[in-house]
Design a protein around this motif. Structure first.
Motif, PDB file in Angstrom:
ATOM      1  N   VAL A  87       7.159-138.996  -1.420  1.00 55.97           N
ATOM      2  CA  VAL A  87       6.387-137.793  -1.144  1.00 55.97           C
ATOM      3  C   VAL A  87       6.452-136.896  -2.369  1.00 55.97           C
ATOM      4  N   VAL A  88       5.324-136.769  -3.052  1.00 58.14           N
ATOM      5  CA  VAL A  88       5.245-135.949  -4.264  1.00 58.14           C
ATOM      6  C   VAL A  88       4.274-134.801  -4.003  1.00 58.14           C
ATOM      7  N   PHE A  89       4.789-133.592  -3.967  1.00 56.65           N
ATOM      8  CA  PHE A  89       3.953-132.437  -3.696  1.00 56.65           C
ATOM      9  C   PHE A  89       3.393-131.872  -4.999  1.00 56.65           C
ATOM     10  N   ALA A 102       7.489-129.840   3.054  1.00 55.52           N
ATOM     11  CA  ALA A 102       8.565-130.771   3.402  1.00 55.52           C
ATOM     12  C   ALA A 102       8.772-130.814   4.909  1.00 55.52           C
ATOM     13  N   SER A 103       8.740-129.655   5.552  1.00 55.64           N
ATOM     14  CA  SER A 103       8.938-129.618   7.006  1.00 55.64           C
ATOM     15  C   SER A 103       7.805-130.334   7.729  1.00 55.64           C
ATOM     16  N   SER A 126      16.964-124.098   2.621  1.00 57.10           N
ATOM     17  CA  SER A 126      15.636-123.488   2.483  1.00 57.10           C
ATOM     18  C   SER A 126      14.602-124.225   3.333  1.00 57.10           C
ATOM     19  N   ILE A 127      14.683-125.561   3.347  1.00 52.75           N
ATOM     20  CA  ILE A 127      13.766-126.329   4.193  1.00 52.75           C
ATOM     21  C   ILE A 127      14.010-125.991   5.661  1.00 52.75           C
ATOM     22  N   LEU A 304      11.915-140.613  -1.077  1.00 53.89           N
ATOM     23  CA  LEU A 304      12.170-139.503  -1.993  1.00 53.89           C
ATOM     24  C   LEU A 304      11.112-138.433  -1.788  1.00 53.89           C
ATOM     25  N   MET A 305      11.548-137.184  -1.653  1.00 54.58           N
ATOM     26  CA  MET A 305      10.649-136.038  -1.593  1.00 54.58           C
ATOM     27  C   MET A 305      10.913-135.188  -2.829  1.00 54.58           C
ATOM     28  N   THR A 306       9.868-134.966  -3.636  1.00 57.59           N
ATOM     29  CA  THR A 306      10.068-134.251  -4.889  1.00 57.59           C
ATOM     30  C   THR A 306       8.775-133.550  -5.312  1.00 57.59           C
TER      31      THR A 306
END
Length: 316
Positions: A87-89, A102-103, A126-127, A304-306
């Motif tokens: 997951v690439v924002f 992310a949530s 924070s998430i 991976l979330m980044t």
């Protein structure tokens, strides 16, 4: 021989494509397909699965997140590191943009029942402040994967991560009433013999999904800046390691490299961590690139979330 093999391959692909079209485009069920092609119903299911594995059938899931994700970078990272998902924002300067996105993603993958385990750190906290955007999960246990930091909770959030996530998800918090890192292996065993600690250790072993942050070994690493391990410095850590998951440090190849420290961690062991079915890592920033890459090399993460910037650096 090659011509024959190629011909057979083409024929098989055409056959699989035909079944896929009958099922997904024409809306026929497996029984109807089996009768029309004169094959067993179980064979239809097997051929549909084979068509998915060979890429003849490909799925695209539409969601509100689509415009916020960089799919090209996601595909490259997933392929390069064998991830189940990536997951690439995209860059977004609006407040809490990463945490909100992310949530939303986590809402699509977290179970509604059973238990999840959480790591520590400011990113996860924070998430958690945005997890109220998720569907309520009153049947979910939210388990702390390691002990806390006591008076240093503000610097290294651990228990507060569990509390904010559990409150947002309407789940049941399972707190770990012990220090994250014991002074000695002997004192760790003393904590583990406490009945309340044994209960949380058993809960950890039943966790099906873990969401964790990734630590690094620089001067501003949380484990150093908080003084959780008196006398520990960046040079000592960096001599053998590039990053950590739940205070278990690893090298560039993702191999756990600081057993002496790991033996003092009061919480999930490296073995129990690797037995968790779905391990989701959340990390970004140029200072963590080497740590993230080590975790990916060692297959310490399934997802991976980044951010876009971090993903580009990982591929460079």
């Amino acid at each position: 021989m090659n011509k024959t093999t190629n011909g057979e391959q083409t024929s098989k692909d055409s056959f699989l494509e035909r079944i896929a079209r009958m099922y997904y485009v024409l809306g026929m069920n497996q029984q109807e397909i089996s009768e029309q092609l004169n094959i067993g119903r179980s064979s239809v299911a097997r051929f549909l699965n084979e068509a998915r594995e060979r890429g003849i059938i490909q799925f695209q899931i539409r969601s509100d997140l689509e415009n916020s994700r960089h799919t090209a970078l996601e595909k490259q990272l997933a392929k390069q590191y064998g991830l189940k998902d990536c997951v690439v924002f995209r860059s977004d300067d609006s407040p809490n943009a990463f945490e909100t996105l992310a949530s939303q993603y986590l809402n699509s993958v977290l179970p509604t029942h059973g238990s999840i385990g959480l790591g520590w750190g400011r990113t996860l906290y924070s998430i958690g402040t945005q997890m109220h955007l998720c569907d309520p999960r009153p049947g979910l246990k939210v388990v702390q994967l390691s002990g806390g930091s006591g008076a240093k909770e503000e610097l290294v959030p651990a228990a507060s991560v569990i509390q904010v996530w559990a409150h947002a998800l309407r789940g049941k918090p399972y707190l770990f009433p012990a220090p994250a890192i014991a002074r000695t292996e002997e004192s760790k065993l003393g904590f583990l013999n406490d009945p309340s600690i044994q209960e949380i250790v058993e809960a950890i072993r039943k966790v099906s999904v873990a969401v964790i942050g990734i630590g690094h070994t620089g001067e501003d690493a949380s484990i150093i800046s908080s003084g959780l391990v008196p006398g520990l410095d960046s040079a000592t850590l960096s001599a053998t390691s590039v990053g950590d998951v739940i205070f278990h440090f690893y090298d560039d190849q993702g191999t756990f490299s600081n057993p002496a420290l790991s033996e003092r961690v009061v919480g999930v062991s490296p073995e129990d961590y690797l037995n968790i079915e779905l391990r989701i890592g959340v990390a970004y920033g140029t200072g963590k690139t080497r740590a993230i890459k080590g975790a990916l090399n060692g297959r310490l993460l399934h997802v991976l979330m980044t951010t876009e910037e971090t993903a580009s650096t990982l591929l460079d």
